[in-house]
Design an enzyme around this catalytic site. Structure first.
Site, PDB file in Angstrom:
ATOM      1  N   LYS A  97     -11.900  -2.593  -2.380  1.00 31.86           N
ATOM      2  CA  LYS A  97     -11.355  -3.251  -3.781  1.00 31.86           C
ATOM      3  C   LYS A  97     -10.042  -3.659  -3.554  1.00 31.86           C
ATOM      4  O   LYS A  97      -9.054  -2.599  -3.602  1.00 31.86           O
ATOM      5  CB  LYS A  97     -11.625  -2.284  -4.789  1.00 31.86           C
ATOM      6  CG  LYS A  97     -11.680  -2.708  -6.205  1.00 31.86           C
ATOM      7  CD  LYS A  97     -10.494  -3.696  -6.758  1.00 31.86           C
ATOM      8  CE  LYS A  97      -9.554  -2.784  -7.251  1.00 31.86           C
ATOM      9  NZ  LYS A  97      -8.418  -3.684  -7.672  1.00 31.86           N
ATOM     10  N   GLU A 104      -2.107   7.583  -1.078  1.00 32.33           N
ATOM     11  CA  GLU A 104      -0.808   7.340  -0.651  1.00 32.33           C
ATOM     12  C   GLU A 104      -0.291   6.699  -1.746  1.00 32.33           C
ATOM     13  O   GLU A 104      -0.416   5.574  -2.161  1.00 32.33           O
ATOM     14  CB  GLU A 104      -0.953   6.564   0.644  1.00 32.33           C
ATOM     15  CG  GLU A 104       0.429   6.613   1.358  1.00 32.33           C
ATOM     16  CD  GLU A 104       1.450   5.483   1.024  1.00 32.33           C
ATOM     17  OE1 GLU A 104       2.165   6.002   0.160  1.00 32.33           O
ATOM     18  OE2 GLU A 104       1.372   4.279   1.483  1.00 32.33           O
ATOM     19  N   CYS A 121       6.709   1.355  -0.193  1.00 35.47           N
ATOM     20  CA  CYS A 121       6.655   2.403  -0.655  1.00 35.47           C
ATOM     21  C   CYS A 121       7.559   3.610   0.136  1.00 35.47           C
ATOM     22  O   CYS A 121       7.968   4.574  -0.498  1.00 35.47           O
ATOM     23  CB  CYS A 121       5.182   3.062  -0.690  1.00 35.47           C
ATOM     24  SG  CYS A 121       4.033   2.703   0.325  1.00 35.47           S
ATOM     25  N   GLU A 148      11.118   5.388  -8.638  1.00 39.09           N
ATOM     26  CA  GLU A 148      10.758   4.468  -7.566  1.00 39.09           C
ATOM     27  C   GLU A 148      10.781   3.204  -8.282  1.00 39.09           C
ATOM     28  O   GLU A 148       9.835   2.649  -9.274  1.00 39.09           O
ATOM     29  CB  GLU A 148       9.328   4.564  -6.979  1.00 39.09           C
ATOM     30  CG  GLU A 148       8.863   3.733  -5.837  1.00 39.09           C
ATOM     31  CD  GLU A 148       7.503   3.867  -5.238  1.00 39.09           C
ATOM     32  OE1 GLU A 148       6.719   3.995  -6.024  1.00 39.09           O
ATOM     33  OE2 GLU A 148       7.345   3.790  -4.043  1.00 39.09           O
TER      34      GLU A 148
HETATM   35  P1  ADP Z   1       0.897  -0.914  -8.437  1.00 36.26           P
HETATM   36  O1  ADP Z   1       1.571  -0.261  -9.833  1.00 36.26           O
HETATM   37  O2  ADP Z   1       1.416  -0.657  -7.063  1.00 36.26           O
HETATM   38  O3  ADP Z   1       0.107  -2.219  -8.729  1.00 36.26           O
HETATM   39  P2  ADP Z   1      -1.645   0.461  -9.039  1.00 36.26           P
HETATM   40  O4  ADP Z   1      -2.152   1.948  -8.690  1.00 36.26           O
HETATM   41  O5  ADP Z   1      -1.865  -0.055 -10.328  1.00 36.26           O
HETATM   42  O6  ADP Z   1      -0.374   0.240  -8.428  1.00 36.26           O
HETATM   43  O7  ADP Z   1      -2.750  -0.176  -8.049  1.00 36.26           O
HETATM   44  C1  ADP Z   1      -3.093  -0.041  -6.783  1.00 36.26           C
HETATM   45  C2  ADP Z   1      -4.524  -0.159  -6.692  1.00 36.26           C
HETATM   46  O8  ADP Z   1      -5.409   0.623  -7.632  1.00 36.26           O
HETATM   47  C3  ADP Z   1      -5.016  -1.573  -7.030  1.00 36.26           C
HETATM   48  O9  ADP Z   1      -6.208  -2.137  -6.299  1.00 36.26           O
HETATM   49  C4  ADP Z   1      -5.383  -1.395  -8.584  1.00 36.26           C
HETATM   50  O10 ADP Z   1      -6.476  -2.472  -8.903  1.00 36.26           O
HETATM   51  C5  ADP Z   1      -6.019  -0.142  -8.399  1.00 36.26           C
HETATM   52  N1  ADP Z   1      -6.367   0.344  -9.766  1.00 36.26           N
HETATM   53  C6  ADP Z   1      -5.595   0.382 -10.772  1.00 36.26           C
HETATM   54  N2  ADP Z   1      -5.957   1.054 -11.897  1.00 36.26           N
HETATM   55  C7  ADP Z   1      -6.942   1.739 -11.406  1.00 36.26           C
HETATM   56  C8  ADP Z   1      -8.133   2.665 -11.882  1.00 36.26           C
HETATM   57  N3  ADP Z   1      -7.746   2.975 -13.351  1.00 36.26           N
HETATM   58  N4  ADP Z   1      -9.018   2.902 -11.218  1.00 36.26           N
HETATM   59  C9  ADP Z   1      -9.358   2.646  -9.837  1.00 36.26           C
HETATM   60  N5  ADP Z   1      -8.448   1.929  -9.412  1.00 36.26           N
HETATM   61  C10 ADP Z   1      -7.326   1.482  -9.902  1.00 36.26           C
END
Ligand code: ADP
Length: 501
Positions: free
Chosen positions: A188, A264, A299, A398
């Protein structure tokens, strides 16, 4: 101005669908995602499949069927090696295309993708592929009539959830060891950067990955990501992204099937410069390069300088000069080393930190010079904040932008304690010519990766992952295979027959 390569991207031909069981398919609901692109702040990109639970169910079912069939799992290590080496070769052939797709979607400089990021992704695939048939498992030596062996077994179906800041590198850090240990994979990608992952699936098929073994489900985190992490047939999730989402993934594992979780989750890298540092100019140069090359969206970026008071002003002078080499420019101009931040939201978030620091009266510097870039592109100039207390928001949190906070320390002991006063613990550095001081600091700073008089030069043999709230588990290195496999013990009993005498 150099040559502009945007014309080399055939926007109308871009594949935007999910990849499930060896085929590109639209989301079951027909829904797609739309967004404004940062490289010019005007172009919209629409049509990328927004997968939901049903699509994730389809992808996991295909992955499980492929896994259960043994079509990939039961290949010999040498067979898996040759398929992944082929994948690396095909990625090399498509390097231009992959770099264009990632630059288009994320706004990072094309040149950086082409010269650095995509090659690193390819090197990771090659490193893991070349390793897999050289690994040994463990024997428990005979003890009387008893003898044991411990072997690695695949987890089964694993989900990879990746971020947008380095799409191909992070995908390949996870995909290659996951596949080589025999798992089937559902990836994903982040909604901000789906195109290269979608393309990679087709390339993997060409390389010889059987249908169902590698699936890609683009979509929103709280839909496709959550469905994947909650799925009862998914045995592991390897995630890179925010700490907030990382914690959610742990709860999804708890709510579902105790799947293996590796995370990570970012950092606030301490960059300690002591009075023993003999080359402040180089320390500043290396800092700027690692801090600013992707507009700070890394990161492990060394975003927290902790420096002895006596050398502070000299170091900051060097650092300010270095910022000039990292001015953002046009994403697609091959002369640009730096492009934009990923989107408006990120742009505004970073600007908020800078504004708040200004209002609080800290010394906020950014160069006056401009590099040519489209007027509405979401670019941020490299920014250095000094005279800032260690507990100010911009010095603690961050920011994920080209903003470095410089904090003074009375002595090295205080520098270490400031470094450790953080919920994060991903990467750090110490700059000193005193070897005893270097060892001492290295052993005390709580991070997963510590650099001495360097930064960011570690190669694929170095495990990458943090302690504290920077995460669990490791990407890269031979240890990465452990995160995608389980240990299975076979304990055997042999009767002595006397026939061997
Ligand atoms: P950033 O703030 O760097 O965008 P996220 O943690 O929101 O970091 O996103 C990193 C990945 O996690 C992306 O692929 C995002 O779609 C996914 N993601 C965000 N929210 C969820 C969730 N509730 N469950 C699973 N995956 C998620």
């Amino acid at each position: 101005m150099g040559m502009n390569v945007l014309k080399d991207l055939d926007v109308s031909a871009i594949e935007k669908r999910a990849y499930i069981n060896g085929k590109y398919v639209a989301a079951t609901t027909g829904r797609t995602m739309e967004k404004l692109l940062s490289f010019d702040g005007r172009t919209t990109l629409s049509g990328i499949a927004a997968c939901g639970k049903e699509d994730v169910d389809d992808a996991v079912a295909a992955a499980k069927a492929a896994y259960d069939s043994g079509i990939w799992r039961d290949c010999t290590p040498a067979q898996k090696r040759s398929v992944l080496l082929k994948l690396a070769e095909l990625m090399e052939d498509r390097r231009m295309e992959l770099a264009l797709l990632d630059a288009y979607e994320t706004g990072r400089a094309f040149r950086n993708y082409y010269e650095d990021s995509i090659p690193k992704a390819i090197e990771a695939v090659t490193y893991f592929a070349e390793s897999i048939d050289k690994l040994y498992d463990v024997a428990i030596p005979p003890r009387g009539s008893e003898f044991g062996v411990v072997t690695r077994t695949p987890l089964g179906v694993v989900g990879l959830i990746t971020p947008w800041n380095d799409p191909m590198v992070v995908s390949c850090w996870k995909l290659a060891p996951a596949l080589l240990t025999g798992n089937s994979v559902v990836l994903k990608p982040a909604e901000q950067s789906s195109l290269s992952a979608i393309r990679l699936a087709g390339i993997a098929k060409e390389a010889g990955i059987p249908d169902g073994v590698f699936n890609v489900v683009p979509g929103y985190g709280e839909e496709a990501g959550e469905a994947l992490a909650l799925h009862m047939d998914v045995r592991g999730i390897s995630f890179t992204g925010s700490g907030e989402t990382g914690k959610r993934i742990l709860t999804y594992a708890g709510k579902s099937n105790m799947k293996r979780v590796t995370l990570e989750c970012g950092g606030k890298g301490p960059y300690i410069v002591t009075e023993g540092c003999g080359d402040l100019a180089r320390a500043a140069k290396v800092l700027a390069e690692n801090m600013f090359y992707n507009q700070g969206q890394i990161c492990s970026a060394p975003s927290r300088v902790i420096i002895a008071e006596s050398i502070h002003d000299a170091f900051v002078r060097h650092l300010k000069e270095e910022t000039l080499r990292w001015l953002p420019g046009d994403t697609f101009d091959i002369a640009s080393r730096v492009g934009c931040v990923v989107n408006r939201e990120q742009y505004e978030k970073v600007q908020t930190y800078i504004k708040e620091a200004r209002e609080a009266g800290y010394d906020v510097f950014c160069p006056e010079e401009e590099n040519d870039h489209p007027a509405d592109a979401f670019c941020i100039k490299p920014t250095v904040i000094t005279d800032i207390p260690a507990d100010a928001r911009a010095a603690r949190e961050e920011i994920f932008g080209p903003v470095v906070a410089v904090i003074k320390a009375r002595d090295t002991r205080e520098a270490v304690s400031l470094a450790n006063a953080s919920e994060y613990g991903l990467a750090g550095a110490v700059w000193t010519d005193d070897i005893n001081e270097a060892f001492d600091v290295v052993s005390r700073v709580e991070v997963g990766l510590m650099h001495v008089n360097s930064y960011g030069n570690d190669d694929n043999s170095a495990p990458f992952g943090g302690v504290k709230q920077s995460g669990l588990g490791k990407d890269k290195s031979l240890y990465a295979f452990d995160d995608f496999s389980d240990k299975k013990t076979v304990w055997m009993h042999f009767e002595k027959t006397g026939n061997g005498k």
